[in-house]
Design a protein around this motif. Structure first.
Motif, PDB file in Angstrom:
ATOM      1  N   VAL A 102       1.821 -10.968   6.678  1.00 22.86           N
ATOM      2  CA  VAL A 102       0.634 -10.526   5.940  1.00 22.86           C
ATOM      3  C   VAL A 102       0.899 -10.701   4.445  1.00 22.86           C
ATOM      4  O   VAL A 102       1.890 -10.201   3.926  1.00 22.86           O
ATOM      5  N   ARG A 103       0.020 -11.423   3.783  1.00 21.62           N
ATOM      6  CA  ARG A 103       0.073 -11.552   2.319  1.00 21.62           C
ATOM      7  C   ARG A 103      -0.656 -10.352   1.750  1.00 21.62           C
ATOM      8  O   ARG A 103      -1.684  -9.938   2.275  1.00 21.62           O
ATOM      9  N   ARG A 104      -0.118  -9.802   0.658  1.00 22.88           N
ATOM     10  CA  ARG A 104      -0.742  -8.578   0.169  1.00 22.88           C
ATOM     11  C   ARG A 104      -0.634  -8.453  -1.336  1.00 22.88           C
ATOM     12  O   ARG A 104       0.254  -9.026  -1.972  1.00 22.88           O
ATOM     13  N   VAL A 105      -1.531  -7.636  -1.860  1.00 24.41           N
ATOM     14  CA  VAL A 105      -1.460  -7.187  -3.240  1.00 24.41           C
ATOM     15  C   VAL A 105      -1.882  -5.721  -3.228  1.00 24.41           C
ATOM     16  O   VAL A 105      -2.870  -5.347  -2.610  1.00 24.41           O
ATOM     17  N   GLN A 106      -1.052  -4.871  -3.891  1.00 19.10           N
ATOM     18  CA  GLN A 106      -1.323  -3.432  -3.919  1.00 19.10           C
ATOM     19  C   GLN A 106      -1.728  -3.016  -5.324  1.00 19.10           C
ATOM     20  O   GLN A 106      -1.179  -3.505  -6.315  1.00 19.10           O
ATOM     21  N   PHE A 107      -2.682  -2.086  -5.373  1.00 13.60           N
ATOM     22  CA  PHE A 107      -3.141  -1.526  -6.633  1.00 13.60           C
ATOM     23  C   PHE A 107      -2.888  -0.022  -6.603  1.00 13.60           C
ATOM     24  O   PHE A 107      -3.231   0.656  -5.648  1.00 13.60           O
ATOM     25  N   ASP A 108      -2.245   0.502  -7.680  1.00 13.56           N
ATOM     26  CA  ASP A 108      -1.948   1.928  -7.726  1.00 13.56           C
ATOM     27  C   ASP A 108      -3.195   2.714  -8.145  1.00 13.56           C
ATOM     28  O   ASP A 108      -4.266   2.149  -8.332  1.00 13.56           O
ATOM     29  N   GLU A 109      -3.034   4.020  -8.307  1.00 13.84           N
ATOM     30  CA  GLU A 109      -4.180   4.892  -8.601  1.00 13.84           C
ATOM     31  C   GLU A 109      -4.876   4.558  -9.913  1.00 13.84           C
ATOM     32  O   GLU A 109      -6.005   4.974 -10.146  1.00 13.84           O
TER      33      GLU A 109
END
Length: 186
Positions: free
Chosen positions: A129-136
């Protein structure tokens, strides 16, 4: 008014002669069909290319929106959210979900089945799975990169969505004739 004086057989013969002059001969019909075939053969590659570019543009806009939605959801909920991408049964899929949720439990949606992930894709991979995470705050959790799309039918046309800074700048790019950093899509 001599028309009424003529016999019925003569009128029918004149009518048949006039109506047969109105149609096309077999030779004329063959020439028309051949010309149409040549025109279609000339136009078909251009049409196929046009359709590929249209599909890529639509898929790029969808991927861009997915990333922006994950970012805005992270800000709104004050939690880390993730935009995930994968190829499943030769179809590119995406999901938006909290980073605490395993991507296998996320709700996946399909992109156009004529689109594939290109080898220029550099987003982090975890279990396929390719992903990008964004914090709060909507910032990226260190996973900069690009998701590059191309057509399954081939061709050199590419579209990409790039996460370019740690503060969460997401932008769209397209294929260029010159390479930059080993990539054509920037």
């Amino acid at each position: 008014m001599k028309l009424y004086i003529q016999s019925g057989a003569v009128l029918i013969g004149q009518f048949l002669n006039r109506s047969s002059a109105r149609g096309f001969t077999i030779l004329e019909s063959i020439v028309i069909v051949a010309i149409l075939g040549i025109l279609l053969a000339i136009m078909a590659p251009g049409w196929a290319s046009f359709m590929t570019v249209s599909r890529l543009n639509a898929a790029q806009a969808e991927v861009y929106q997915v990333m922006r939605d994950a970012q805005s959801t992270a800000r709104r909920n004050h939690l880390t959210w993730q935009a995930s991408f994968r190829e499943w049964n030769e179809v590119v899929q995406w999901a938006i979900h909290p980073a605490s949720l395993s991507p296998t439990n996320a709700v996946w949606k399909n992109l156009d089945p004529n689109i594939r992930l290109d080898a220029e894709t550099t987003l982090q991979t975890s279990n396929g799975v390719r992903r990008v995470q964004f914090d709060e705050n909507g910032n990226v959790n260190g996973q900069l990169g690009r998701l590059t799309l191309s057509g399954k039918a081939g061709g050199r046309t590419k579209r990409c969505v790039i996460v370019s800074t740690l503060i969460g700048v997401v932008r769209q790019g397209r294929d260029k004739p010159q390479m930059q950093d080993g990539k054509y899509c920037y």
